[in-house]
Motif scaffolding. Structure first.
Motif, PDB file in Angstrom:
ATOM      1  N   ASP A 201      35.303 -46.717 -60.045  1.00 13.65           N
ATOM      2  CA  ASP A 201      35.530 -46.217 -61.211  1.00 13.65           C
ATOM      3  C   ASP A 201      36.465 -47.500 -61.841  1.00 13.65           C
ATOM      4  O   ASP A 201      36.497 -47.545 -62.891  1.00 13.65           O
ATOM      5  CB  ASP A 201      36.723 -44.933 -61.111  1.00 13.65           C
ATOM      6  CG  ASP A 201      35.635 -44.036 -60.923  1.00 13.65           C
ATOM      7  OD1 ASP A 201      34.630 -43.512 -61.431  1.00 13.65           O
ATOM      8  OD2 ASP A 201      36.005 -43.423 -59.735  1.00 13.65           O
ATOM      9  N   LEU A 202      37.018 -48.393 -60.893  1.00 18.09           N
ATOM     10  CA  LEU A 202      37.812 -49.476 -61.434  1.00 18.09           C
ATOM     11  C   LEU A 202      37.704 -50.441 -60.156  1.00 18.09           C
ATOM     12  O   LEU A 202      37.859 -50.312 -59.089  1.00 18.09           O
ATOM     13  CB  LEU A 202      39.169 -49.139 -61.657  1.00 18.09           C
ATOM     14  CG  LEU A 202      39.996 -50.457 -62.336  1.00 18.09           C
ATOM     15  CD1 LEU A 202      39.571 -50.973 -63.368  1.00 18.09           C
ATOM     16  CD2 LEU A 202      41.459 -50.405 -62.158  1.00 18.09           C
ATOM     17  N   PRO A 419      31.078 -50.911 -63.269  1.00 20.04           N
ATOM     18  CA  PRO A 419      32.556 -50.073 -63.823  1.00 20.04           C
ATOM     19  C   PRO A 419      33.132 -51.229 -64.576  1.00 20.04           C
ATOM     20  O   PRO A 419      33.157 -52.123 -64.468  1.00 20.04           O
ATOM     21  CB  PRO A 419      32.999 -49.537 -62.477  1.00 20.04           C
ATOM     22  CG  PRO A 419      32.291 -50.939 -61.453  1.00 20.04           C
ATOM     23  CD  PRO A 419      30.965 -51.197 -61.990  1.00 20.04           C
ATOM     24  N   SER A 420      34.356 -50.366 -65.002  1.00 19.97           N
ATOM     25  CA  SER A 420      35.710 -51.134 -65.379  1.00 19.97           C
ATOM     26  C   SER A 420      36.285 -52.154 -64.416  1.00 19.97           C
ATOM     27  O   SER A 420      35.934 -51.936 -63.218  1.00 19.97           O
ATOM     28  CB  SER A 420      36.705 -50.101 -65.754  1.00 19.97           C
ATOM     29  OG  SER A 420      36.358 -49.239 -66.677  1.00 19.97           O
ATOM     30  N   HIS A 439      31.243 -60.132 -69.930  1.00 17.03           N
ATOM     31  CA  HIS A 439      30.870 -59.431 -71.046  1.00 17.03           C
ATOM     32  C   HIS A 439      29.384 -59.737 -71.411  1.00 17.03           C
ATOM     33  O   HIS A 439      28.762 -58.942 -71.821  1.00 17.03           O
ATOM     34  CB  HIS A 439      31.745 -59.593 -72.329  1.00 17.03           C
ATOM     35  CG  HIS A 439      31.643 -59.000 -73.461  1.00 17.03           C
ATOM     36  ND1 HIS A 439      30.783 -59.356 -74.523  1.00 17.03           N
ATOM     37  CD2 HIS A 439      32.062 -57.483 -73.645  1.00 17.03           C
ATOM     38  CE1 HIS A 439      30.923 -58.203 -75.227  1.00 17.03           C
ATOM     39  NE2 HIS A 439      31.565 -57.119 -74.894  1.00 17.03           N
ATOM     40  N   VAL A 444      30.481 -55.524 -70.154  1.00 11.95           N
ATOM     41  CA  VAL A 444      31.815 -55.020 -69.645  1.00 11.95           C
ATOM     42  C   VAL A 444      32.941 -55.710 -70.218  1.00 11.95           C
ATOM     43  O   VAL A 444      32.815 -56.858 -70.207  1.00 11.95           O
ATOM     44  CB  VAL A 444      32.008 -54.757 -68.303  1.00 11.95           C
ATOM     45  CG1 VAL A 444      31.884 -56.320 -67.450  1.00 11.95           C
ATOM     46  CG2 VAL A 444      33.017 -53.800 -67.710  1.00 11.95           C
ATOM     47  N   THR A 445      34.091 -55.019 -70.812  1.00 12.47           N
ATOM     48  CA  THR A 445      35.107 -55.724 -71.311  1.00 12.47           C
ATOM     49  C   THR A 445      36.122 -55.654 -70.190  1.00 12.47           C
ATOM     50  O   THR A 445      36.897 -54.721 -69.770  1.00 12.47           O
ATOM     51  CB  THR A 445      35.778 -55.191 -72.514  1.00 12.47           C
ATOM     52  OG1 THR A 445      34.664 -55.139 -73.542  1.00 12.47           O
ATOM     53  CG2 THR A 445      36.922 -56.002 -72.971  1.00 12.47           C
ATOM     54  N   ALA A 446      36.433 -56.816 -69.672  1.00 12.50           N
ATOM     55  CA  ALA A 446      37.195 -56.989 -68.450  1.00 12.50           C
ATOM     56  C   ALA A 446      38.681 -57.079 -68.927  1.00 12.50           C
ATOM     57  O   ALA A 446      39.002 -57.805 -69.857  1.00 12.50           O
ATOM     58  CB  ALA A 446      36.978 -58.198 -67.565  1.00 12.50           C
ATOM     59  N   GLU A 447      39.649 -56.399 -68.149  1.00  9.18           N
ATOM     60  CA  GLU A 447      41.023 -56.587 -68.680  1.00  9.18           C
ATOM     61  C   GLU A 447      41.800 -57.713 -67.674  1.00  9.18           C
ATOM     62  O   GLU A 447      41.218 -58.107 -66.642  1.00  9.18           O
ATOM     63  CB  GLU A 447      41.624 -55.254 -68.210  1.00  9.18           C
ATOM     64  CG  GLU A 447      43.093 -55.294 -68.295  1.00  9.18           C
ATOM     65  CD  GLU A 447      43.783 -54.058 -68.066  1.00  9.18           C
ATOM     66  OE1 GLU A 447      43.321 -52.976 -67.800  1.00  9.18           O
ATOM     67  OE2 GLU A 447      45.211 -54.007 -67.788  1.00  9.18           O
ATOM     68  N   ARG A 455      47.228 -49.245 -65.788  1.00 10.41           N
ATOM     69  CA  ARG A 455      45.985 -48.857 -65.956  1.00 10.41           C
ATOM     70  C   ARG A 455      45.508 -47.516 -65.341  1.00 10.41           C
ATOM     71  O   ARG A 455      45.658 -47.329 -64.177  1.00 10.41           O
ATOM     72  CB  ARG A 455      45.191 -49.961 -65.416  1.00 10.41           C
ATOM     73  CG  ARG A 455      43.704 -49.662 -65.518  1.00 10.41           C
ATOM     74  CD  ARG A 455      43.193 -49.971 -66.897  1.00 10.41           C
ATOM     75  NE  ARG A 455      41.610 -49.617 -67.069  1.00 10.41           N
ATOM     76  CZ  ARG A 455      40.900 -50.675 -67.240  1.00 10.41           C
ATOM     77  NH1 ARG A 455      40.995 -51.728 -67.475  1.00 10.41           N
ATOM     78  NH2 ARG A 455      39.543 -50.249 -67.271  1.00 10.41           N
TER      79      ARG A 455
END
Ligand code: ZN
Length: 457
Positions: A201-202, A419-420, A439, A444-447, A455
């Protein structure tokens, strides 16, 4: 599940993340901050969480930037279990005892130099603190899903970075968190390739080399052979700053593989690190973790860990004796970023010699002597004195123990459903470049995890 980012978020050292899940608090890694004096001073600060509220610690691998503050955590009140892969649990005592000795001697030196009337400098922790912490270690094999607490399970997969290095999968609250730890490149000598977890999930993903790709390994190894050849012709020594775990063993592997081709019998090879000598013994006890290729090499001659001209030094006197040698010595010593350790003494003796060669085979963090030399500094300060850099400095990128941008993207791409992802363990330009690629390729937008950020998973 909630992840709190505390360390190695925007840097490559001090790895530490805290997970809140199923009513428990699990700390992932408890690493030392390494780099400039100012940065390292931050290790003495209070932990950014209540130490007594931690329920378990899971450690990805034995490197100090992932384990170095464990004795401090214990000394400040943490008495619970510290889970890690079996080989990691063998390596941790060696690593932490060495770290404690360094801190004890640094503190003693600073105390001697202090202004009269100021208090004595105390070490961050002592060997005694390490001894007290060791019974908290709980070895786990790879691929054995283990219940830590009701509704919290952990599983470790091979990260292919150093012996025992693990990708941590944490299952809790019906969610899956994957922490990459440090990921090795495919084809790393001795070790198996990093495994890919099926789903998450992360993903907390390292990004040390998020902005570049390594040179081809075969080309890199040829380059190393070429440098050794030139150094022999120049009649100089070869200095290789290397961490005791991983790179030192790999170098010995390459020396055994290219023994005849590189005419290595003419050199004297020194492993000037009592710690590296101990680590070699631990590697030798864990052939079950070697890849097929390594098992083949170990069947042949010479044995990488028993090269006929290999000298391991123990005492300071043995180490100082190497300084008398002006040519024909390959000296492998720590630490790998030349920010301390016996390598700095060897650099002091060789850096002014045009015939000497210094070979960097690993990542050089910002603020370290290694980074300044790699960046081409003409003079450097060591032991309070300025030294002219006349030796030839080489950077061999392709031997890194960290995978590169392509490797990171491939590893992430293998996890189902893209996943995130939160990027840790990388300087900002590396993380930003990797985020852009993630991306573009996966949408996906990576933090870019910041220290203190939280988070939700
Ligand atoms: Zn590492």
């Amino acid at each position: 599940m909630k992840v709190n980012f505390f360390g190695a978020a925007g840097t490559v050292t001090g790895s530490m993340h805290l997970v809140d899940a199923a009513g428990k608090r699990i700390l992932l890694d408890c690493g030392m901050i390494q780099g400039s004096d100012a940065e390292e001073a931050r290790n003495t600060e209070a932990f950014p969480f209540d130490v007594n509220a931690i329920d378990a610690v899971v450690v990805s691998h034995a490197h100090i930037d992932h384990t170095g503050r464990l004795p401090l955590l214990a000394a400040r009140g943490y008495q619970g279990p510290i889970y890690a892969q079996e080989a990691t649990c063998d390596l941790i005592p060696v690593m932490l005892m060495d770290s404690a000795s360094l801190q004890e001697s640094d503190a003693a030196r600073q105390s001697r130099k202090r202004v009269a009337g100021t208090p004595e400098v105390v070490p961050l922790y002592t060997r005694d603190d390490v001894q007290k912490m060791l019974p908290q270690l709980r070895p786990l094999p790879y691929h054995q899903r283990t219940t830590l607490f009701p509704d919290i399970e952990v599983d470790l997969r091979d990260a292919g970075h150093i012996l025992g290095s693990s990708i941590i999968e944490l299952f809790a609250d019906g969610r899956t968190l994957v922490f990459s730890g440090d990921l090795g490149p495919k084809g790393t000598p001795i070790l198996r390739d990093p495994e890919t977890p099926p789903a998450a999930d992360l993903v907390l993903m390292e990004s040390t080399y998020g902005n570049r790709n390594h040179k081809d390994r075969a080309e890199t190894v040829r380059e190393l052979g070429g440098i050794l050849d030139d150094a022999w012709k120049n009649q100089g020594n070869v200095l290789i700053p290397a961490f005791a775990v991983g790179r030192t063993q790999e170098l010995l592997y390459w020396f055994a593989r290219f023994w005849d081709e590189w005419n290595l019998s003419r050199w004297k090879i020194f492993i000037d690190s009592p710690m590296a000598a101990k680590v070699i013994q631990i590697y030798d006890r864990h052939h079950e973790l070697f890849d097929d290729d390594a098992l083949e090499v170990w069947k042949g001659t010479p044995n990488p860990f028993r090269l006929p001209n290999l000298h391991t030094t123990d005492s300071i006197q043995d180490s100082m004796a190497i300084n008398q040698i002006r040519s024909g010595a390959i000296i492998i010593a720590g630490n790998g970023m030349a920010s301390g350790g016996r390598i700095v003494h060897h650099l002091r003796h060789n850096i002014g010699r045009r015939e000497a060669h210094i070979v960097f085979v690993g990542y050089q963090a910002d603020g370290t002597l290694g980074r300044r030399l790699v960046n081409g500094a003409k003079t450097v300060r060591m032991f309070g004195e300025e030294y002219q850099v006349n030796a030839q400095c080489h950077t061999i990128g392709g031997l890194s123990a960290h995978t590169d941008q392509n490797g990171l993207l491939e590893w992430y791409g293998g996890i189902a459903g893209h996943p995130s992802v939160a990027l840790v363990h990388g300087e900002d330009d590396a993380r930003e470049a990797l985020a852009t690629e993630l991306h573009e390729r996966f949408g996906v937008t990576a933090e870019l995890a910041r220290p203190g950020a939280v988070r939700e998973v």
